[in-house]
Design a protein around this motif. Structure first.
Motif, PDB file in Angstrom:
ATOM      1  N   THR A   1       0.836  -1.187   0.000  1.00 38.93           N
ATOM      2  CA  THR A   1       0.000   0.000   0.000  1.00 38.93           C
ATOM      3  C   THR A   1       0.878   1.247   0.000  1.00 38.93           C
ATOM      4  O   THR A   1       2.108   1.150   0.075  1.00 38.93           O
ATOM      5  CB  THR A   1      -0.936  -0.007   1.219  1.00 38.93           C
TER       6      THR A   1
ATOM      7  N   SER B   1       0.441   3.927  -3.735  1.00 36.97           N
ATOM      8  CA  SER B   1      -0.014   2.557  -3.567  1.00 36.97           C
ATOM      9  C   SER B   1       0.253   1.778  -4.849  1.00 36.97           C
ATOM     10  O   SER B   1       0.513   2.366  -5.914  1.00 36.97           O
ATOM     11  CB  SER B   1      -1.512   2.530  -3.260  1.00 36.97           C
TER      12      SER B   1
ATOM     13  N   ARG C   1      -3.059  -4.814   2.051  1.00 39.81           N
ATOM     14  CA  ARG C   1      -3.184  -4.144   3.336  1.00 39.81           C
ATOM     15  C   ARG C   1      -4.040  -5.023   4.235  1.00 39.81           C
ATOM     16  O   ARG C   1      -4.757  -5.909   3.767  1.00 39.81           O
ATOM     17  CB  ARG C   1      -3.807  -2.757   3.183  1.00 39.81           C
ATOM     18  N   ASN C   2      -4.006  -4.764   5.532  1.00 38.77           N
ATOM     19  CA  ASN C   2      -4.665  -5.647   6.485  1.00 38.77           C
ATOM     20  C   ASN C   2      -6.168  -5.747   6.298  1.00 38.77           C
ATOM     21  O   ASN C   2      -6.771  -6.764   6.606  1.00 38.77           O
ATOM     22  CB  ASN C   2      -4.372  -5.198   7.918  1.00 38.77           C
TER      23      ASN C   2
ATOM     24  N   GLU D   1       3.654  -7.410   6.221  1.00 40.18           N
ATOM     25  CA  GLU D   1       4.122  -6.038   6.100  1.00 40.18           C
ATOM     26  C   GLU D   1       5.415  -5.883   6.897  1.00 40.18           C
ATOM     27  O   GLU D   1       5.499  -6.294   8.052  1.00 40.18           O
ATOM     28  CB  GLU D   1       3.053  -5.076   6.609  1.00 40.18           C
TER      29      GLU D   1
ATOM     30  N   PRO E   1       6.477   1.714   2.493  1.00 42.73           N
ATOM     31  CA  PRO E   1       5.779   0.442   2.703  1.00 42.73           C
ATOM     32  C   PRO E   1       6.481  -0.674   1.935  1.00 42.73           C
ATOM     33  O   PRO E   1       6.917  -0.481   0.792  1.00 42.73           O
ATOM     34  CB  PRO E   1       4.385   0.710   2.131  1.00 42.73           C
TER      35      PRO E   1
END
Length: 243
Positions: free
Chosen positions: A127, A134, A173-174, A205, A212
């Motif tokens: 992300t 992103s 992403r989570n 991550e 990121p």
């Protein structure tokens, strides 16, 4: 080679048999055999010193190239020289959106188009934040038919064009709806993504300064291997991801 990359290589050796790892530039004759093999397409940095391509790892499953981790400069040439076909790939997994991890993506997309690929190509990456776009924004910046840098390849994103294949980009992403999150020991979140029928992939991550970044685990059958690009040392996360 950084300490973190040595850690990733050590984990790879622990999780695969020695003959499953193929050195950069070698023609992978042993990839004709069944099972999971890994070829190092690029192990260098952005300076391309020593004639090495930058970050790129190719996972072969049952004699076909199925998963590509990173696509640094020089990796497309290495991939063609190895006899791999971009049209065979089930997924592309990115660890970081820096140039030395992504610069050959346009070449890869162009090759897949020339090979006549028709099925979508899933692509997963980190992300964004205020220091980096992103993955979805990054791919649109490259390939959008109206505003992208490589507009001549815009068909891979356009829903109006029926011919050829589509590049299906996701940012990991989570809480993304396109992936499944599994928490382990409340310490790290491992995000599972679809990497085709022949392999499963999970991401964790990790920290790369202000950017990121992701570490990846690819599994096929009873074999697994963990990949990471540039990151701050976090052996615990990599060990949990491997397990």
């Amino acid at each position: 080679m950084s300490r973190t990359r040595w850690i990733a290589v050590a984990l790879a050796l622990l999780l695969t048999k020695p003959d499953a790892l193929l050195a950069e530039g070698n023609v992978p004759d042993s990839c004709d055999s069944p099972g999971l093999k890994v070829q190092v397409l690029g192990s260098g940095g952005p300076d391309l010193a020593g004639g090495r391509a930058a970050s790129a790892y190719l996972v072969w499953i049952d004699a076909r190239a199925r998963v590509l981790i990173d696509a640094g400069p020089g990796s497309a040439l290495r991939m063609v020289a190895a006899g791999a076909r971009a049209s065979d790939l089930d997924a592309v997994l990115l660890t970081l959106l820096h140039a030395d991890h992504t610069l050959d993506l346009p070449a890869l997309v162009s090759i897949a188009s020339q090979e006549g690929r028709v099925r979508p190509l899933p692509l997963y990456g980190p992300t964004g934040n205020r220091f980096a776009p992103s993955t979805v924004t990054f791919i649109r910046t490259l390939f959008d038919g109206a505003r992208g840098a490589y507009r001549h390849l815009g068909d891979v994103l356009s829903p109006l064009v029926k011919e050829g294949f589509k590049l299906d980009a996701h940012e990991v992403r989570n809480r993304a709806s396109s992936v499944t999150v599994r928490r382990e020991d409340n310490v790290a979140s491992f995000i599972e993504v679809r990497a085709g029928e022949r392999a499963q992939a999970a991401a964790a991550e990790v920290v790369r300064g202000d950017y990121p970044a992701l570490a990846w685990r690819v599994r096929s059958g009873d074999r697994s291997i963990v990949f990471t690009g540039d990151m701050n040392a976090d052996v615990g996360t990599l060990e949990r991801l491997a397990q």
